[in-house]
Structure formats: structure tokens, C-alpha cells
Design a protein around this motif. Sequence first.
Motif, short mmCIF file in Angstrom:
data_model
loop_
_atom_site.label_atom_id
_atom_site.label_comp_id
_atom_site.label_asym_id
_atom_site.label_seq_id
_atom_site.Cartn_x
_atom_site.Cartn_y
_atom_site.Cartn_z
N GLN A 1 0.81 -1.22 0.00
CA GLN A 1 0.00 0.00 0.00
C GLN A 1 0.84 1.27 0.00
N SER A 2 1.96 1.26 0.72
CA SER A 2 2.78 2.48 0.78
C SER A 2 3.35 2.83 -0.60
N LEU A 3 3.71 1.82 -1.38
CA LEU A 3 4.22 2.08 -2.72
C LEU A 3 3.09 2.56 -3.63
N ILE A 4 1.92 2.01 -3.47
CA ILE A 4 0.76 2.49 -4.23
C ILE A 4 0.52 3.96 -3.91
N ASP A 5 0.58 4.31 -2.61
CA ASP A 5 0.38 5.71 -2.21
C ASP A 5 1.45 6.61 -2.81
N ALA A 6 2.67 6.11 -2.90
CA ALA A 6 3.76 6.90 -3.49
C ALA A 6 3.49 7.15 -4.97
N LEU A 7 3.05 6.13 -5.69
CA LEU A 7 2.75 6.28 -7.12
C LEU A 7 1.54 7.18 -7.34
N VAL A 8 0.56 7.08 -6.45
CA VAL A 8 -0.60 7.98 -6.53
C VAL A 8 -0.14 9.43 -6.38
N ALA A 9 0.79 9.68 -5.46
CA ALA A 9 1.32 11.03 -5.28
C ALA A 9 1.98 11.55 -6.55
N LEU A 10 2.72 10.67 -7.25
CA LEU A 10 3.34 11.08 -8.50
C LEU A 10 2.27 11.36 -9.56
N GLY A 11 1.20 10.59 -9.54
CA GLY A 11 0.09 10.85 -10.45
C GLY A 11 -0.55 12.20 -10.18
N GLU A 12 -0.71 12.54 -8.89
CA GLU A 12 -1.26 13.85 -8.51
C GLU A 12 -0.34 14.96 -8.99
N ALA A 13 0.95 14.80 -8.75
CA ALA A 13 1.92 15.82 -9.18
C ALA A 13 1.87 16.00 -10.69
N THR A 14 1.83 14.89 -11.42
CA THR A 14 1.80 14.92 -12.88
C THR A 14 0.54 15.62 -13.39
N ALA A 15 -0.59 15.34 -12.77
CA ALA A 15 -1.85 16.00 -13.17
C ALA A 15 -1.75 17.51 -12.95
N HIS A 16 -1.16 17.93 -11.84
CA HIS A 16 -1.00 19.37 -11.57
C HIS A 16 -0.04 20.01 -12.57
N ILE A 17 1.03 19.29 -12.90
CA ILE A 17 1.97 19.82 -13.89
C ILE A 17 1.28 19.97 -15.25
N ALA A 18 0.44 19.01 -15.61
CA ALA A 18 -0.30 19.09 -16.87
C ALA A 18 -1.15 20.37 -16.92
N VAL A 19 -1.74 20.74 -15.80
CA VAL A 19 -2.53 21.97 -15.73
C VAL A 19 -1.62 23.18 -15.91
N HIS A 20 -0.48 23.19 -15.23
CA HIS A 20 0.46 24.31 -15.38
C HIS A 20 0.88 24.46 -16.85
N LEU A 21 1.14 23.34 -17.52
CA LEU A 21 1.56 23.40 -18.92
C LEU A 21 0.44 23.92 -19.82
N THR A 22 -0.78 23.48 -19.55
CA THR A 22 -1.92 23.93 -20.35
C THR A 22 -2.13 25.43 -20.20
N ASN A 23 -1.87 25.95 -19.01
CA ASN A 23 -2.09 27.37 -18.75
C ASN A 23 -0.87 28.24 -18.97
N TYR A 24 0.22 27.64 -19.46
CA TYR A 24 1.45 28.38 -19.69
C TYR A 24 1.29 29.29 -20.90
N VAL A 25 1.50 30.58 -20.70
CA VAL A 25 1.35 31.54 -21.78
C VAL A 25 2.62 32.37 -21.94
N LYS A 26 3.13 32.90 -20.84
CA LYS A 26 4.26 33.82 -20.91
C LYS A 26 5.56 33.11 -20.56
N HIS A 27 6.56 33.36 -21.36
CA HIS A 27 7.90 32.81 -21.14
C HIS A 27 8.60 33.70 -20.11
N THR A 28 8.30 33.45 -18.84
CA THR A 28 8.81 34.32 -17.78
C THR A 28 9.92 33.62 -17.02
N TYR A 29 11.09 34.26 -17.00
CA TYR A 29 12.21 33.72 -16.23
C TYR A 29 12.05 34.10 -14.77
N ALA A 30 12.52 33.21 -13.90
CA ALA A 30 12.42 33.44 -12.46
C ALA A 30 13.55 34.32 -11.94
#
Length: 200
Positions: free
Chosen positions: A2-31
Amino acid sequence: EQSLIDALVALGEATAHIAVHLTNYVKHTYAGSQNASGDEQLELDIQCDEAVFAAVKASGVFATVASEETPVETKVGDGMYSLGCDPLDGSSIIDANFSVGSIYGIWPGTQLVGRTGREQVAAAVALYGPRTVMCIALPGVKKVFEVTLIQNRTEWEVSRDAIVIQPKGKVFAPGNLRATTDHPQYKALVDYWMTERYQL
């Protein structure tokens, strides 16, 4: 486990959030900062890094994380795993609208430094293209499978239950072609692919 499943689920959550950031990326802004590799950081790099750290902290199964943007072992909890990752691999080509990805490696314990790939309990790569997919390798069961993000980025569905690399192929995707000028063996390999009419 179960702990490994939870770890992979966390990576899935992170990946889904990153997908949203990429979809909403408009400006090439350096940090206004550079990562440890000397690359100029985009605000997008930092947002994706933060998405991974938030997801793994929330999971409760990770102890330590280090990433390309945060290249030091960072305590995120009292869990049983450590994560090494590049939350946004390929950000330098983001404005060309090419596919980019995330790279994840999960190790048992609280330490990353000095570990080898053979010690990983799981690894995953995410690809953000026409579809968002994640390929997950589980060395313990010697299996690699693919999941696809569906339903407006709210669910993952198994899209290939077993990925096997064929002994021969005619497709290649080289990285860091600039390295061909410094590494003759790499140049010879790329030249071979081109001469033999492999497809990019």
C-alpha cells in the motif's frame, strides 16, 4: 504494498497538476535564477517543482525529495521513501511546443546520495503531449505499464498493461545533440541511426 501504491498515486497527482500548469502556460517568464546545472529557471520550472513537493508531502509516504530545481536532499516527512526527480524535463524547448516530461525515481529509505538505480523500488516517466501519460516501472515484479490521464485530468486509466522494448526498431529520439561534438561515440551512434534511416 500500500505504501508504494500511495507513493505512485502522489506522482500521479503531481503529474496531473503539472499538466494543468503546462496547459495554462502563456508567458515565457524567467524566475531570475539558475538551477544547479546552470540553466536559467523559468517560473514554470518552479511551479512544477512546487507541484511535486506538495503532492509528495501530502502523501505521507516520503521522507526526502531532491529535484533538478531543488538539488539537495529536502526532508518532506517521516515516510519510508525518497524521491529523486526532474519535474519538468525539457523546459528549454517549451516555447517550441514540443513534448516535455517528468522523470521520477523512488528509493527505499531517507537518503538519495550514493544510491544506484538498481536500488529503486519504482520509477516513472510522464510525457505531456497530445495525451498525458505516465510509464511506471516496478522492478520487483519486472513490469512496466502505461497510464493515461483522462476525464479532465481527474483520473488515470491503464492504457497499456505491459510495455516491452522490442529487440529491433527503427525509431530514435536522441537527447542533447550538442554532446555529439564532445563525445565521438555518441556522434557515431547518431550517425548510424541517420545512415540506417531510423525515424525521429
